[in-house]
Design a protein around this motif. Structure first.
Motif, PDB file in Angstrom:
ATOM      1  N   GLY A   1       0.775  -1.234   0.000  1.00  0.00           N
ATOM      2  CA  GLY A   1       0.000   0.000   0.000  1.00  0.00           C
ATOM      3  C   GLY A   1       0.803   1.280   0.000  1.00  0.00           C
ATOM      4  O   GLY A   1       0.241   2.370   0.085  1.00  0.00           O
ATOM      5  N   GLU A   2       2.129   1.162  -0.095  1.00  0.00           N
ATOM      6  CA  GLU A   2       2.984   2.342  -0.127  1.00  0.00           C
ATOM      7  C   GLU A   2       3.797   2.357  -1.409  1.00  0.00           C
ATOM      8  O   GLU A   2       4.347   1.335  -1.814  1.00  0.00           O
ATOM      9  CB  GLU A   2       3.930   2.370   1.076  1.00  0.00           C
ATOM     10  CG  GLU A   2       3.207   2.523   2.378  1.00  0.00           C
ATOM     11  CD  GLU A   2       4.129   2.590   3.573  1.00  0.00           C
ATOM     12  OE1 GLU A   2       3.606   2.846   4.668  1.00  0.00           O
ATOM     13  OE2 GLU A   2       5.352   2.387   3.439  1.00  0.00           O
ATOM     14  N   ALA A   3       3.870   3.531  -2.026  1.00  0.00           N
ATOM     15  CA  ALA A   3       4.647   3.709  -3.244  1.00  0.00           C
ATOM     16  C   ALA A   3       5.880   4.537  -2.920  1.00  0.00           C
ATOM     17  O   ALA A   3       5.810   5.501  -2.161  1.00  0.00           O
ATOM     18  CB  ALA A   3       3.825   4.413  -4.313  1.00  0.00           C
ATOM     19  N   GLU A   4       7.002   4.150  -3.512  1.00  0.00           N
ATOM     20  CA  GLU A   4       8.234   4.909  -3.365  1.00  0.00           C
ATOM     21  C   GLU A   4       8.678   5.367  -4.742  1.00  0.00           C
ATOM     22  O   GLU A   4       8.813   4.559  -5.659  1.00  0.00           O
ATOM     23  CB  GLU A   4       9.325   4.055  -2.721  1.00  0.00           C
ATOM     24  CG  GLU A   4      10.610   4.817  -2.519  1.00  0.00           C
ATOM     25  CD  GLU A   4      11.713   3.983  -1.880  1.00  0.00           C
ATOM     26  OE1 GLU A   4      12.765   4.564  -1.593  1.00  0.00           O
ATOM     27  OE2 GLU A   4      11.525   2.762  -1.694  1.00  0.00           O
TER      28      GLU A   4
ATOM     29  N   ALA B   1      -1.602   1.868  -4.212  1.00  0.00           N
ATOM     30  CA  ALA B   1      -0.855   2.594  -3.186  1.00  0.00           C
ATOM     31  C   ALA B   1      -1.773   3.610  -2.517  1.00  0.00           C
ATOM     32  O   ALA B   1      -2.522   4.315  -3.190  1.00  0.00           O
ATOM     33  CB  ALA B   1       0.342   3.314  -3.808  1.00  0.00           C
ATOM     34  N   ALA B   2      -1.708   3.681  -1.214  1.00  0.00           N
ATOM     35  CA  ALA B   2      -2.469   4.670  -0.449  1.00  0.00           C
ATOM     36  C   ALA B   2      -1.594   5.871  -0.088  1.00  0.00           C
ATOM     37  O   ALA B   2      -2.092   6.971   0.110  1.00  0.00           O
ATOM     38  CB  ALA B   2      -3.033   4.039   0.818  1.00  0.00           C
ATOM     39  N   TRP B   3      -0.289   5.634   0.011  1.00  0.00           N
ATOM     40  CA  TRP B   3       0.672   6.688   0.349  1.00  0.00           C
ATOM     41  C   TRP B   3       1.849   6.631  -0.608  1.00  0.00           C
ATOM     42  O   TRP B   3       2.251   5.550  -1.041  1.00  0.00           O
ATOM     43  CB  TRP B   3       1.174   6.518   1.786  1.00  0.00           C
ATOM     44  CG  TRP B   3       0.165   6.968   2.787  1.00  0.00           C
ATOM     45  CD1 TRP B   3      -0.811   6.213   3.365  1.00  0.00           C
ATOM     46  CD2 TRP B   3       0.008   8.282   3.297  1.00  0.00           C
ATOM     47  NE1 TRP B   3      -1.566   6.986   4.204  1.00  0.00           N
ATOM     48  CE2 TRP B   3      -1.085   8.264   4.188  1.00  0.00           C
ATOM     49  CE3 TRP B   3       0.689   9.482   3.088  1.00  0.00           C
ATOM     50  CZ2 TRP B   3      -1.512   9.398   4.876  1.00  0.00           C
ATOM     51  CZ3 TRP B   3       0.258  10.616   3.777  1.00  0.00           C
ATOM     52  CH2 TRP B   3      -0.832  10.563   4.657  1.00  0.00           C
ATOM     53  N   PHE B   4       2.422   7.795  -0.870  1.00  0.00           N
ATOM     54  CA  PHE B   4       3.600   7.931  -1.726  1.00  0.00           C
ATOM     55  C   PHE B   4       4.744   8.512  -0.885  1.00  0.00           C
ATOM     56  O   PHE B   4       4.517   9.406  -0.068  1.00  0.00           O
ATOM     57  CB  PHE B   4       3.352   8.896  -2.886  1.00  0.00           C
ATOM     58  CG  PHE B   4       2.141   8.604  -3.717  1.00  0.00           C
ATOM     59  CD1 PHE B   4       1.726   7.314  -3.999  1.00  0.00           C
ATOM     60  CD2 PHE B   4       1.405   9.647  -4.247  1.00  0.00           C
ATOM     61  CE1 PHE B   4       0.611   7.063  -4.787  1.00  0.00           C
ATOM     62  CE2 PHE B   4       0.293   9.419  -5.040  1.00  0.00           C
ATOM     63  CZ  PHE B   4      -0.103   8.121  -5.307  1.00  0.00           C
ATOM     64  N   PHE B   5       5.959   8.018  -1.128  1.00  0.00           N
ATOM     65  CA  PHE B   5       7.149   8.494  -0.428  1.00  0.00           C
ATOM     66  C   PHE B   5       8.270   8.734  -1.429  1.00  0.00           C
ATOM     67  O   PHE B   5       8.326   8.094  -2.486  1.00  0.00           O
ATOM     68  CB  PHE B   5       7.628   7.453   0.604  1.00  0.00           C
ATOM     69  CG  PHE B   5       6.687   7.284   1.750  1.00  0.00           C
ATOM     70  CD1 PHE B   5       6.849   8.016   2.906  1.00  0.00           C
ATOM     71  CD2 PHE B   5       5.630   6.390   1.670  1.00  0.00           C
ATOM     72  CE1 PHE B   5       5.965   7.866   3.974  1.00  0.00           C
ATOM     73  CE2 PHE B   5       4.748   6.236   2.721  1.00  0.00           C
ATOM     74  CZ  PHE B   5       4.915   6.974   3.879  1.00  0.00           C
TER      75      PHE B   5
END
Length: 140
Positions: A47-50, A82-86
Motif C-alpha cells: 500500500g505504499e509507493a516509493e 498505493a495509499a501513500w507515496f514516499f
C-alpha cells in the motif's frame, strides 16, 4: 536516459536492471519524437509507493515534463493500490522541492548526510487521495 538526466550520479545499467527485475517495481519513459526525454522509476508494496528516480534530459528541461512524469507516477502507483507515496530528495534541490510541494508532498523526515556529497535527504510523503492528508489514515 539515466546518464543524461543524472550525469555522475546516474545509476549503472546493472542497478537499473536489478531494480526493474523486482515485481513491485516499474518504470515509465517519456518519449518525444523518438528521443527519450524523461523517466520515472517507482515501487509499490504493502500500500505504499516509493518514487525511486525521476529525471528529465537536459534538452527537455523547463517544459513541465518533470510534472508530467510525477503525475504519471501518481497514476501508476494509485492503479497498483498505493495509499501513500514516499520519496527522498536532496535538501538543497530547490527546483524538485518546489515541484513536489506544488503536488502536495510534505516533509516527513530528514536523513543527515545521506548523499555522497554530504547533503541531507528530505523524506517527503503524500496520500494517494488528498482528502486523507493529515487524518487518522497517516502511515505509522
Amino acid at each position: 536516459m539515466e546518464q543524461a538526466a543524472f550525469g555522475d550520479a546516474a545509476w549503472t545499467m546493472a542497478q537499473l536492471r536489478g531494480t526493474l527485475a523486482q515485481p513491485a517495481d516499474f518504470a515509465l519513459l517519456l518519449d518525444e519524437t523518438g528521443a527519450a526525454a524523461g523517466h520515472v522509476l517507482g515501487r509499490v508494496a504493502a500500500g505504499e509507493a516509493e518514487l525511486l528516480r525521476i529525471g528529465v534530459a537536459p534538452h527537455a528541461r523547463g517544459r513541465g515534463l518533470g510534472r508530467a512524469l510525477l503525475e504519471a507516477f501518481h497514476a501508476e502507483a494509485t492503479r497498483r493500490d498505493a495509499a501513500w507515496f514516499f520519496l527522498e530528495v536532496g535538501a538543497n534541490n530547490q527546483p524538485a522541492l518546489a515541484l513536489y510541494r506544488e503536488q502536495g508532498w510534505e516533509e516527513a523526515g530528514r536523513r543527515r548526510r545521506y548523499y555522497r556529497s554530504g547533503e541531507d535527504a528530505l523524506v517527503l510523503r503524500r496520500p494517494a487521495h488528498p482528502s486523507r492528508q493529515g487524518g487518522s489514515g497517516s502511515p505509522r
